[in-house]
Motif scaffolding. Structure first.
Motif, PDB file in Angstrom:
ATOM      1  N   GLN A 258       0.825  -1.207   0.000  1.00  0.00           N
ATOM      2  CA  GLN A 258       0.000   0.000   0.000  1.00  0.00           C
ATOM      3  C   GLN A 258       0.863   1.263   0.000  1.00  0.00           C
ATOM      4  OE1 GLN A 258      -3.034  -0.084   3.000  1.00  0.00           O
ATOM      5  NE2 GLN A 258      -3.844   1.933   2.478  1.00  0.00           N
ATOM      6  N   LEU A 259       1.965   1.243   0.742  1.00  0.00           N
ATOM      7  CA  LEU A 259       2.850   2.405   0.788  1.00  0.00           C
ATOM      8  C   LEU A 259       3.455   2.685  -0.582  1.00  0.00           C
ATOM      9  CD1 LEU A 259       4.643   1.756   4.196  1.00  0.00           C
ATOM     10  CD2 LEU A 259       3.217   3.737   3.640  1.00  0.00           C
ATOM     11  N   VAL A 260       3.809   1.646  -1.319  1.00  0.00           N
ATOM     12  CA  VAL A 260       4.426   1.826  -2.627  1.00  0.00           C
ATOM     13  C   VAL A 260       3.393   2.250  -3.666  1.00  0.00           C
ATOM     14  CG1 VAL A 260       5.595   0.627  -4.522  1.00  0.00           C
ATOM     15  CG2 VAL A 260       6.322   0.225  -2.159  1.00  0.00           C
ATOM     16  N   GLN A 261       2.269   1.581  -3.702  1.00  0.00           N
ATOM     17  CA  GLN A 261       1.305   1.794  -4.774  1.00  0.00           C
ATOM     18  C   GLN A 261       0.383   2.983  -4.537  1.00  0.00           C
ATOM     19  OE1 GLN A 261      -0.725  -1.943  -5.292  1.00  0.00           O
ATOM     20  NE2 GLN A 261       1.115  -3.025  -5.989  1.00  0.00           N
ATOM     21  N   GLU A 262       0.146   3.342  -3.272  1.00  0.00           N
ATOM     22  CA  GLU A 262      -0.823   4.400  -2.991  1.00  0.00           C
ATOM     23  C   GLU A 262      -0.221   5.630  -2.316  1.00  0.00           C
ATOM     24  OE1 GLU A 262      -4.065   2.816  -0.755  1.00  0.00           O
ATOM     25  OE2 GLU A 262      -4.285   1.026  -2.028  1.00  0.00           O
ATOM     26  N   LYS A 263       0.889   5.472  -1.609  1.00  0.00           N
ATOM     27  CA  LYS A 263       1.418   6.582  -0.809  1.00  0.00           C
ATOM     28  C   LYS A 263       2.665   7.223  -1.398  1.00  0.00           C
ATOM     29  CE  LYS A 263      -1.774   5.891   2.277  1.00  0.00           C
ATOM     30  NZ  LYS A 263      -2.874   6.871   2.473  1.00  0.00           N
ATOM     31  N   GLY A 264       3.210   6.684  -2.477  1.00  0.00           N
ATOM     32  CA  GLY A 264       4.360   7.319  -3.114  1.00  0.00           C
ATOM     33  C   GLY A 264       5.680   7.082  -2.420  1.00  0.00           C
ATOM     34  N   ILE A 265       5.851   5.949  -1.745  1.00  0.00           N
ATOM     35  CA  ILE A 265       7.107   5.602  -1.079  1.00  0.00           C
ATOM     36  C   ILE A 265       7.797   4.500  -1.886  1.00  0.00           C
ATOM     37  CG2 ILE A 265       8.166   4.765   1.043  1.00  0.00           C
ATOM     38  CD1 ILE A 265       6.835   7.475   1.320  1.00  0.00           C
ATOM     39  N   ASN A 266       9.075   4.693  -2.191  1.00  0.00           N
ATOM     40  CA  ASN A 266       9.785   3.662  -2.959  1.00  0.00           C
ATOM     41  C   ASN A 266      11.123   3.280  -2.330  1.00  0.00           C
ATOM     42  OD1 ASN A 266      11.532   5.729  -3.571  1.00  0.00           O
ATOM     43  ND2 ASN A 266      11.407   5.492  -5.788  1.00  0.00           N
ATOM     44  N   SER A 267      11.320   3.584  -1.041  1.00  0.00           N
ATOM     45  CA  SER A 267      12.567   3.222  -0.364  1.00  0.00           C
ATOM     46  C   SER A 267      12.258   2.840   1.083  1.00  0.00           C
ATOM     47  CB  SER A 267      13.569   4.379  -0.407  1.00  0.00           C
ATOM     48  OG  SER A 267      12.991   5.570   0.088  1.00  0.00           O
ATOM     49  N   PHE A 268      12.840   1.729   1.505  1.00  0.00           N
ATOM     50  CA  PHE A 268      12.590   1.190   2.841  1.00  0.00           C
ATOM     51  C   PHE A 268      13.915   0.748   3.445  1.00  0.00           C
ATOM     52  CE2 PHE A 268       8.832   0.628   0.295  1.00  0.00           C
ATOM     53  CZ  PHE A 268       7.791   1.017   1.134  1.00  0.00           C
ATOM     54  N   GLN A 269      14.086   1.040   4.732  1.00  0.00           N
ATOM     55  CA  GLN A 269      15.350   0.711   5.401  1.00  0.00           C
ATOM     56  C   GLN A 269      15.181  -0.502   6.304  1.00  0.00           C
ATOM     57  OE1 GLN A 269      18.415   3.504   6.502  1.00  0.00           O
ATOM     58  NE2 GLN A 269      18.103   3.030   8.655  1.00  0.00           N
ATOM     59  N   VAL A 270      16.182  -1.406   6.242  1.00  0.00           N
ATOM     60  CA  VAL A 270      16.252  -2.560   7.128  1.00  0.00           C
ATOM     61  C   VAL A 270      17.567  -2.481   7.884  1.00  0.00           C
ATOM     62  CG1 VAL A 270      14.795  -4.021   5.677  1.00  0.00           C
ATOM     63  CG2 VAL A 270      17.267  -4.008   5.327  1.00  0.00           C
ATOM     64  N   TYR A 271      17.644  -3.236   8.985  1.00  0.00           N
ATOM     65  CA  TYR A 271      18.794  -3.139   9.883  1.00  0.00           C
ATOM     66  C   TYR A 271      19.459  -4.494  10.049  1.00  0.00           C
ATOM     67  CZ  TYR A 271      17.012   1.450  11.254  1.00  0.00           C
ATOM     68  OH  TYR A 271      16.589   2.752  11.249  1.00  0.00           O
ATOM     69  N   MET A 272      20.799  -4.485   9.962  1.00  0.00           N
ATOM     70  CA  MET A 272      21.595  -5.657  10.289  1.00  0.00           C
ATOM     71  C   MET A 272      22.222  -5.514  11.676  1.00  0.00           C
ATOM     72  SD  MET A 272      23.437  -6.018   6.545  1.00  0.00           S
ATOM     73  CE  MET A 272      23.982  -7.717   6.719  1.00  0.00           C
ATOM     74  N   ALA A 273      21.939  -4.414  12.344  1.00  0.00           N
ATOM     75  CA  ALA A 273      22.469  -4.134  13.674  1.00  0.00           C
ATOM     76  C   ALA A 273      21.309  -3.937  14.653  1.00  0.00           C
ATOM     77  CB  ALA A 273      23.372  -2.906  13.645  1.00  0.00           C
ATOM     78  N   ARG A 465       5.893  20.710   0.213  1.00  0.00           N
ATOM     79  CA  ARG A 465       5.042  19.770  -0.517  1.00  0.00           C
ATOM     80  C   ARG A 465       5.624  18.367  -0.407  1.00  0.00           C
ATOM     81  NH1 ARG A 465       5.555  22.635  -6.263  1.00  0.00           N
ATOM     82  NH2 ARG A 465       7.706  22.163  -5.659  1.00  0.00           N
ATOM     83  N   PHE A 466       4.749  17.397  -0.243  1.00  0.00           N
ATOM     84  CA  PHE A 466       5.197  16.006  -0.258  1.00  0.00           C
ATOM     85  C   PHE A 466       5.451  15.579  -1.701  1.00  0.00           C
ATOM     86  CE2 PHE A 466       4.161  11.464  -0.775  1.00  0.00           C
ATOM     87  CZ  PHE A 466       5.167  10.925   0.013  1.00  0.00           C
ATOM     88  N   ILE A 467       6.637  15.057  -1.953  1.00  0.00           N
ATOM     89  CA  ILE A 467       7.025  14.621  -3.296  1.00  0.00           C
ATOM     90  C   ILE A 467       6.878  13.110  -3.365  1.00  0.00           C
ATOM     91  CG2 ILE A 467       8.828  14.593  -5.031  1.00  0.00           C
ATOM     92  CD1 ILE A 467       7.714  17.376  -4.354  1.00  0.00           C
ATOM     93  N   SER A 468       5.925  12.660  -4.159  1.00  0.00           N
ATOM     94  CA  SER A 468       5.704  11.227  -4.340  1.00  0.00           C
ATOM     95  C   SER A 468       6.766  10.655  -5.263  1.00  0.00           C
ATOM     96  CB  SER A 468       4.308  10.988  -4.927  1.00  0.00           C
ATOM     97  OG  SER A 468       4.102   9.621  -5.190  1.00  0.00           O
ATOM     98  N   ARG A 469       7.253   9.460  -4.946  1.00  0.00           N
ATOM     99  CA  ARG A 469       8.280   8.809  -5.760  1.00  0.00           C
ATOM    100  C   ARG A 469       7.740   7.484  -6.299  1.00  0.00           C
ATOM    101  NH1 ARG A 469      12.734   7.678  -2.165  1.00  0.00           N
ATOM    102  NH2 ARG A 469      11.227   7.916  -0.461  1.00  0.00           N
ATOM    103  N   LYS A 470       7.924   7.289  -7.584  1.00  0.00           N
ATOM    104  CA  LYS A 470       7.351   6.133  -8.265  1.00  0.00           C
ATOM    105  C   LYS A 470       8.194   4.877  -8.027  1.00  0.00           C
ATOM    106  CE  LYS A 470       5.327   8.903 -11.993  1.00  0.00           C
ATOM    107  NZ  LYS A 470       5.268   9.121 -13.459  1.00  0.00           N
ATOM    108  N   PRO A 471       7.564   3.712  -8.089  1.00  0.00           N
ATOM    109  CA  PRO A 471       8.340   2.468  -8.003  1.00  0.00           C
ATOM    110  C   PRO A 471       9.183   2.249  -9.247  1.00  0.00           C
ATOM    111  CG  PRO A 471       6.039   1.985  -8.456  1.00  0.00           C
ATOM    112  CD  PRO A 471       6.121   3.455  -8.199  1.00  0.00           C
ATOM    113  N   PHE A 472      10.121   1.330  -9.148  1.00  0.00           N
ATOM    114  CA  PHE A 472      11.040   0.977 -10.231  1.00  0.00           C
ATOM    115  C   PHE A 472      11.766   2.204 -10.783  1.00  0.00           C
ATOM    116  CE2 PHE A 472       7.665  -2.258 -10.293  1.00  0.00           C
ATOM    117  CZ  PHE A 472       8.433  -3.415 -10.149  1.00  0.00           C
ATOM    118  N   PRO A 473      12.474   2.961  -9.924  1.00  0.00           N
ATOM    119  CA  PRO A 473      13.227   4.123 -10.432  1.00  0.00           C
ATOM    120  C   PRO A 473      14.292   3.678 -11.425  1.00  0.00           C
ATOM    121  CG  PRO A 473      13.888   3.584  -8.177  1.00  0.00           C
ATOM    122  CD  PRO A 473      12.680   2.752  -8.476  1.00  0.00           C
ATOM    123  N   ASP A 474      14.437   4.444 -12.503  1.00  0.00           N
ATOM    124  CA  ASP A 474      15.322   4.049 -13.601  1.00  0.00           C
ATOM    125  C   ASP A 474      16.770   3.919 -13.162  1.00  0.00           C
ATOM    126  OD1 ASP A 474      13.265   3.898 -15.372  1.00  0.00           O
ATOM    127  OD2 ASP A 474      13.548   5.903 -16.208  1.00  0.00           O
TER     128      ASP A 474
END
Length: 570
Positions: A258-273, A465-474
């Motif tokens: 939902q975040l990717v397709q409807e909210k304009g988020i295309n980056s997510f952070q995970v932790y190895m620490a 302004r919130f800048i929406s970012r599309k999935p699959f950035p070139d």
């Protein structure tokens, strides 16, 4: 940079507010991301004075900046264009550029916004810096959009003209890693979206990407909406958001989609620490990478070996080391480099773009560089701290000074690390190498409006302004698509087998019966399968005297070869 380091070298020059662990001032700053350093002169020598290099260098364009040059400590003061507009710095008592901040009322801001939509700007006589070239040209902006770039432009009337006077006209900066709304141990940061974005605009940064950091068990969507609401109310410049994933489970997939397709988020952070809080094992990282690739997102990775860090921390605490110098001791550089290599390996197996946040050491940087040379789709992000200073300050006798440099991963204790990281950022040749300059923006344009002019910063909350970012950035997924074609796995194509086929009966497994007091294993005969442990096979074969009864034992008096006395040997 050398000036900044030199100011820290003597303890007696430490500012009053860092002279003890707890600040007595009313506005005690909260260090939320390991990046903040409230040190006088910390921002000096961070930008370049282009004025003396950019004027009158091409064609018949004459220098128009001579009337604005002032001598400060033997050098020209900086006049630079940032973000598409220009303004002149104010003055301080020491002659260095200063900033006067003006907060507009809501009525004034709305009036400017209504008129700003039709505001037209013409930036004349600047040197336009693009990603592929730089050239002297004029720039015409209308409704916040660059309409024309060139010389002798034909523009409509009512245009506000800005004389660039040979200064650089550069795009506004984007800070891709901020934490302006992230609480730490329940304490919110002092520099919230308003203070942070206001300072960003004063320095020519016209957009930020902030981290949404939900706690384990919290809803990602609810955390995103909370961050967006705060930013909408307070941000002065454009913004976007990353979303951190504190824990991986099946229920999080629906929210990510939902975040990717409807909210304009295309980056997510995970932790190895951060073992026991945010750290994911490799199996969960593999699942997360695979799913985020399907969504067309970019995986941001905080790369440190959390398991070994936990062991090292226990050891350091057991030695009684609790001061800031224990931080780098418990996080040696090879733990960062190992985690970076492991993250890249996971990305290669999944064929997912990986973005390593906060590259702090030579080993981690070289790991990223070598992987990129081999075709891996990986990006490394050095931060201002790792580019400008090193971890030698962790051993300062002043506790507050040492603590001011704490960040994770820690700053490298190798003093040559900043130069090494700079060398990896340079493409081929840096024409400014070796120069020590001071500079700052003269004018700043955001959303087609001048927000910094003549040393005055005129901003208002809720204008971001919130800048929406599309999935699959070139920039990431063009190479991923190519790697999918090249690295696709498939079986070997073979013809039908026409050779002999034999039926092999399945051999039943024999289980030796357990012995008991009443029965013997020999009474239960096994199936007709040869068991070597119970075989009565004899090498002697059949003998002619097998029918003659024999005694169970026989004493030999005269053995073959005669008697011998072992005591007589040797």
């Amino acid at each position: 940079m050398s000036d900044c380091r030199r100011q820290w070298n003597r303890e007696d020059e430490l500012p009053v507010y860092l002279a003890k662990p707890i600040s007595a001032g009313p506005n005690q700053r909260h260090k939320s991301h390991g990046m903040f350093s409230s040190v006088e002169g910390a921002c000096d020598s961070k930008t370049i004075d282009f004025d003396q290099y950019a004027v009158g260098r091409k064609g018949n364009r004459s220098s128009r900046s001579s009337s604005r040059e002032r001598i400060v400590d033997g050098d020209f003061e900086a006049y630079e264009i940032s973000g598409g507009t220009i303004s002149s710095p104010g003055e301080r008592d020491d002659g260095r550029p200063g900033v006067e901040i003006t907060d507009q009322t809501e009525k004034e801001c709305r009036y400017e916004q209504n008129n700003g939509k039709s505001e037209r700007l013409l930036i004349k006589g600047g040197r336009v810096v693009n990603d592929d070239q730089s050239l002297y040209a004029d720039v015409y902006v209308e409704d916040g959009i660059i309409k024309q770039v060139g010389e002798n432009l034909i523009v409509p009337g009512g245009v506000k003209v800005i004389e660039a006077n040979g200064c650089k006209v550069i795009p506004g900066g984007i800070d891709v890693n901020t934490c302006l709304h992230k609480p730490y141990l329940g304490t919110p940061p002092v520099d919230d979206f308003y203070q942070g974005t206001k300072a960003a605009l004063a320095g020519g940064t016209t957009m930020i990407i902030d981290h949404v950091t939900p706690q384990p068990g919290d809803s990602l969507l609810e955390a995103f909406e909370k961050w967006q609401e705060a930013a909408d109310k307070k941000s002065c410049c454009d913004y976007s958001l990353h979303v951190d994933i504190p824990h991986w489970h099946e229920g999080v997939k629906e929210e990510l989609e939902q975040l990717v397709q409807e909210k304009g988020i295309n980056s997510f952070q995970v932790y190895m620490a951060y073992k026991g809080l945010f750290q994911m094992p490799d199996s969960q990282l593999y699942e997360a990478f695979s799913f985020l690739k399907e969504l067309g997102a970019v995986v941001l990775v905080h790369a440190e070996n959390g398991d070994l860090i936990a062991q090292e921390q226990s050891k350091i605490l057991g030695m009684g080391i609790t001061a800031p110098d224990g931080h780098p001791l418990s996080r040696p550089e090879e733990l960062e480099a190992e985690a970076v290599f492991r993250a890249i390996t996971l990305g290669n197996r999944v064929n997912c773009p990986v973005y390593i946040t906060k590259v702090m050491s030579k080993g981690a940087a070289d790991t990223v560089t070598n992987a990129r040379k081999k075709g891996s789709v990986v990006f490394g992000e050095p931060i201002t701290a790792s580019l400008a200073t090193d971890g030698s300050h962790y051993w300062s006798k002043n506790w507050a000074k040492a603590a001011a440099y704490v960040t994770s991963p820690p700053l490298s204790t190798d003093p040559t690390t900043p130069d090494h990281l700079h060398s990896l950022l340079a493409l081929e040749y840096n024409i400014f190498e070796g120069m020590e300059c001071r500079g700052g923006p003269v004018y700043v344009v955001s959303q087609g409006r001048i927000v910094f002019e003549e040393g005055k910063l005129q901003v208002q909350q809720w204008t971001g302004r919130f800048i929406s970012r599309k999935p699959f950035p070139d920039i990431a997924y063009q190479r991923i698509k190519y790697r999918n074609r090249v690295m696709s796995k498939q079986g070997v194509s073979r013809g039908m087998y026409d050779g002999p086929v034999y039926d092999i009966p399945a051999t039943p497994k024999y289980i030796t019966p357990a012995p008991s007091a009443k029965t013997s294993p020999t009474t239960h005969q096994p199936p007709p399968i040869r068991n070597l442990h119970q075989s009565n096979f004899s090498l002697s074969g059949a003998q002619i005297d097998d029918n003659i009864p024999r005694r169970s034992s026989h004493r030999i008096v005269a053995p073959p070869g005669g008697r011998s006395n072992i005591t007589s040997l040797g």
